[in-house]
Design an enzyme around this catalytic site. Structure first.
Site: not given
Ligand code: BGC
Length: 784
Positions: A361-362, A488, A592
């Site tokens: 998805w970056d 995450e 995270k």
């Protein structure tokens, strides 16, 4: 403060003036050249010493078995890994009878410069061989942004103190041996010598190798041509075998005489084209490059980049490191996407083999925002790649018992490559991210053809996915349960706010787009019932909120969890996933990477419209002390919301972290490839953070405010056929329309129009002071 810099701080270049062999792999990533189709790591011309040899062709990968200790339904059976293709960079040098190898002899001078305006990597060195001959070597390398298949090197050698016999061997090398074990031995086996020979040729200055990958069945052709310039007599010979094609050039040079080899390398690959067709393809690319000649290639590169910087440059006064870093970041983001042309943009671009060369998805949430406003054509291409992978995404949805399309969490060829389903399959937000990118692009460019040929299909299939993944409860509220959001360290959670808000936007945008293009919608079988069901779900989507605390919950029940014991977590226990079990991370309040905080940026209007003015600040203050930034995708998102809530100093520190991720190797893994999302995030932190740039429906709004350290920030944006320049000072902002028709924008809530009559300047209101939010111990960003 970052100390011991490896690279000189300059506005338009990244320069190394000493060669540190221990940092070779890192500099190979930093000095990587790419156009999104071909990627060459910054390996030394002679091939050795190296950190990691790397030549990549976007889309060329090999399959390997994915082992599971405990089998389960729907797990991907094979993994995809980018492979090191035939290396066309190599120019070995023999000085008298000794190999030019920087591990031996004495390196008297060394400099490598990545020139961000010319788009070339230049090298200059003087070296004395163990036997005492000193030579000067200069090389210039480029991967062409104008001729997609082409990379080229000009390599020149000159003796400095005595008559010297010089041999240059210019090679194409397939199946180079790579250093180090590659994790799982089965993967390593699949990747050892991944290219099977089909053809080799060497005739005069022309070389060619054609290979095919064993399992994925992709044919790779690489050819080279040379122009040699040396004193009489200079002799050449060439030869080839299955994995090496070589041109050897020999000359005897007096001091002051030079031997120069200009090498042009053409690359091509295909899953369908025949061997002769591939050979012809690379020969034709060489012919086209020869037509331009070396000087032409260099000039075209410069012109391409002049045009890019004219549309995209960001200027920062007050912090030279950030000035350099944002241009370095923009350059690499452009390189990653410029000519990818209906292929993925991997998380590392084509700068290294990290993350197996996968795209995540970056691309849609970090890289494409930058390209949308600076090089929009590349965005349409990247999203057309997603469209082309719809068949695999539809199959995946069907396999999961869902409708529409389920795009993969990580992939090269469009099929799911994640073997860890809690952070793979369950990370469904990637579908809404793709839809979001399609809407962003369509609105920012007004490209109606894209909406019809690509956008609508992506939106319809993702809307169908959300409608079938979620459900209405007996009150009619729509829930999306058991998914993983961007963070995450929380998995399989119910009603993740980021996911739900992005899905909501996806559902509404799909319904709107179908209304705009009923004929195309009908082709995809969308009727009024279906789009009404999307709107119903969107309007009823659940956004969990803790009324006692006055904050949104990252997902339902999150704020009830036990807090992670940060006081007992040592600095050397980060990243947490390498020191604590996921099961414990999942059931505690510890984050995270930006998740709810990212939602406040990407879905900002929801928070503006449905909440009181302080909501974003309260949420940010709540989530900051829980966010450990174990992903490089976090700092830039936190920078944006810190700036929005007036924490300009904090935003500045986060911006620097995103900006210096690779130039200062902050995560100690730049050797595997650059963190393209973080580099893109630098632009995001500056433009969306300090510039306060947001897209509201079909116009842009700005709430600029600079941190104390910046005296000026200026950037350019492409929007609906215009080029807008925004210049921000300590107390005022100036908007200038550089091209295109008049544009309405908003500045701190007030509408204004910019037109060709000249710049418009407005004062910047003071921000509301708020107590500085805390971060977990050991996880404060470095204060600059
Ligand atoms: C992050 C993901 C990201 C991936 C690739 C992971 O560490 O948590 O959000 O997509 O890296 O950059």
């Amino acid at each position: 403060m970052i100390t011991n810099r490896t690279y000189a701080v300059e506005p338009w270049a990244v320069r190394e003036t000493e060669l540190n062999l221990d940092l070779l792999a890192q500099s190979e990533s930093v000095f990587a050249l790419s156009n999104g189709h071909v990627g060459w790591r910054g390996n030394l011309d002679e091939g050795e010493p190296h950190g990691l040899p790397g030549s990549y062709l976007n889309g060329v990968y090999e399959l390997h078995p994915l082992p599971y200790a405990e089998a389960g339904y729907g797990y991907p059976e094979s993994g995809q890994t980018v492979i090191n293709v035939t290396n066309g960079k190599v120019l070995r040098l023999l000085v008298d009878d000794e190999p030019f190898d920087l591990r031996y002899g004495r390196l008297v001078k060394h400099e490598r410069t990545l020139d961000l305006r010319r788009g070339v990597l230049e090298r200059f060195c003087e070296w004395t061989s163990p036997a005492g001959s000193t030579v000067r070597v200069r090389s210039t390398r480029l991967v062409s942004l104008t001729q997609r298949a082409i990379a080229a090197v000009s390599y020149e050698v000159e003796p400095l103190d005595s008559k010297t016999r010089v041999v240059i061997q210019s090679e194409l090398v397939a199946n180079e041996s790579l250093p180090g074990p590659n994790g799982d031995p089965r993967t390593a086996k699949a990747l050892k010598s991944p290219l099977q020979p089909e053809e080799d040729m060497a005739v005069g200055p022309r070389l060619r190798l054609v290979h095919r990958t064993r399992t994925s069945g992709l044919r790779v052709a690489v050819a080279a041509d040379h122009v040699v310039d040396g004193p009489e007599p200079t002799s050449t010979s060439s030869e080839s075998n299955t994995d090496v094609a070589r041109l050897t050039v020999t000359s005897v040079l007096e001091p002051g005489q030079r031997l120069r080899v200009q090498k042009t390398v053409a690359h091509g690959w295909s899953g369908t084209r025949s061997r002769p067709a591939m050979s012809d393809q690379v020969e034709a690319a060489l012919a086209a490059a020869a037509h331009s000649g070396w000087d032409g290639l260099v000039a075209e590169q410069r012109a391409y980049l002049d045009d890019f910087w004219g549309r995209a440059d960001v200027e920062v006064d007050g912090d030279e490191e950030i000035q350099q870093a944002v241009r370095f970041g923009l350059f690499h983001v452009l390189q990653a996407g410029a000519r990818a042309e209906q292929r993925a943009i991997p998380a590392k671009g084509l700068t290294g083999s990290g993350y197996d060369g996968h795209a995540f998805w970056d691309t849609e949430m970090f890289v494409l925002p930058v390209l949308t406003y600076t090089a929009p054509k590349a965005v349409a291409e990247a999203l057309r790649w997603r469209r082309d992978t719809l068949p695999a995404a539809r199959d995946r949805a069907a396999q999961l018992g869902l409708r529409g399309a389920a795009f993969p969490w990580r992939t090269i060829d469009g099929s799911e490559g994640s073997a860890y389903w809690p952070a793979g399959t369950a990370a469904f937000h990637v579908n809404a991210d793709i839809a979001h990118a399609a809407v962003r692009y369509a609105v920012a460019t007004g490209d109606a053809d894209f909406e019809r040929d690509t956008g609508l299909e992506l939106l319809v299939e993702t809307a169908r996915l959300w409608r079938s993944l979620g459900h209405h409860d007996h009150h009619g509220t729509f829930h999306i349960d058991g998914v993983t959001g961007p963070d995450e360290y929380s998995a399989i959670a119910d009603d993740n706010v980021y996911t739900n808000l992005m899905a909501r936007a996806n559902l509404l945008a799909a319904a709107d787009m179908c209304e705009r293009h009923p004929d195309v919608a009908a082709r995809f079988g969308v009727d009024d019932e279906e789009s009404a069901a999307w709107r119903d779900a969107a309007e009823a989507v659940h956004i969990p909120y803790n009324h006692e605390l006055g904050v949104h919950e990252q997902h339902a029940g999150f704020t009830r969890y036990q807090r992670w014991d940060f006081t007992r977590t040592r600095a050397d226990q980060y990243p947490l996933m390498l020191h604590f079990p996921y099961f414990d991370l999942y059931r505690k309040q510890v984050i995270k990477q930006a998740d709810l905080v990212l939602a406040m940026y990407t879905c900002g209007r929801f928070f503006d419209e449905y909440s009181d003015e302080e909501q974003v600040a309260r949420n940010f203050a709540y989530y900051e002390p829980l966010t450990v930034r174990d992903s490089s995708l976090s700092a830039c998102c936190q920078a944006v919301v810190a700036a929005q809530t007036g924490h300009l100093r904090l935003a500045y520190d986060y911006t620097a972290e995103a900006a210096l991720m690779d130039l200062a190797d902050l995560e100690h893994n730049t050797r595997d490839g650059l963190h393209i999302a973080s580099l893109a995030g630098t632009w995001m932190a500056l433009v969306a953070g300090f510039g306060g740039t947001r897209r509201e429906e079909d116009h842009l709004s700005f709430t600029p405010r600079l941190p104390e350290k910046f005296s000026r920030l200026a950037f350019r944006l492409q929007f609906r056929g215009r080029c807008l320049r925004v210049e921000i000072g300590a107390d005022r902002a100036t908007y200038t329309l550089l091209s295109g028709s008049p544009l309405r924008i908003r500045h701190h809530g007030k509408t204004l129009t910019v037109n060709g009559d000249g710049p418009v300047t407005r004062a910047i209101p003071a921000s509301k002071p708020r107590p500085a939010p805390e971060q977990p111990p050991h996880r404060r960003p470095n204060a600059r």
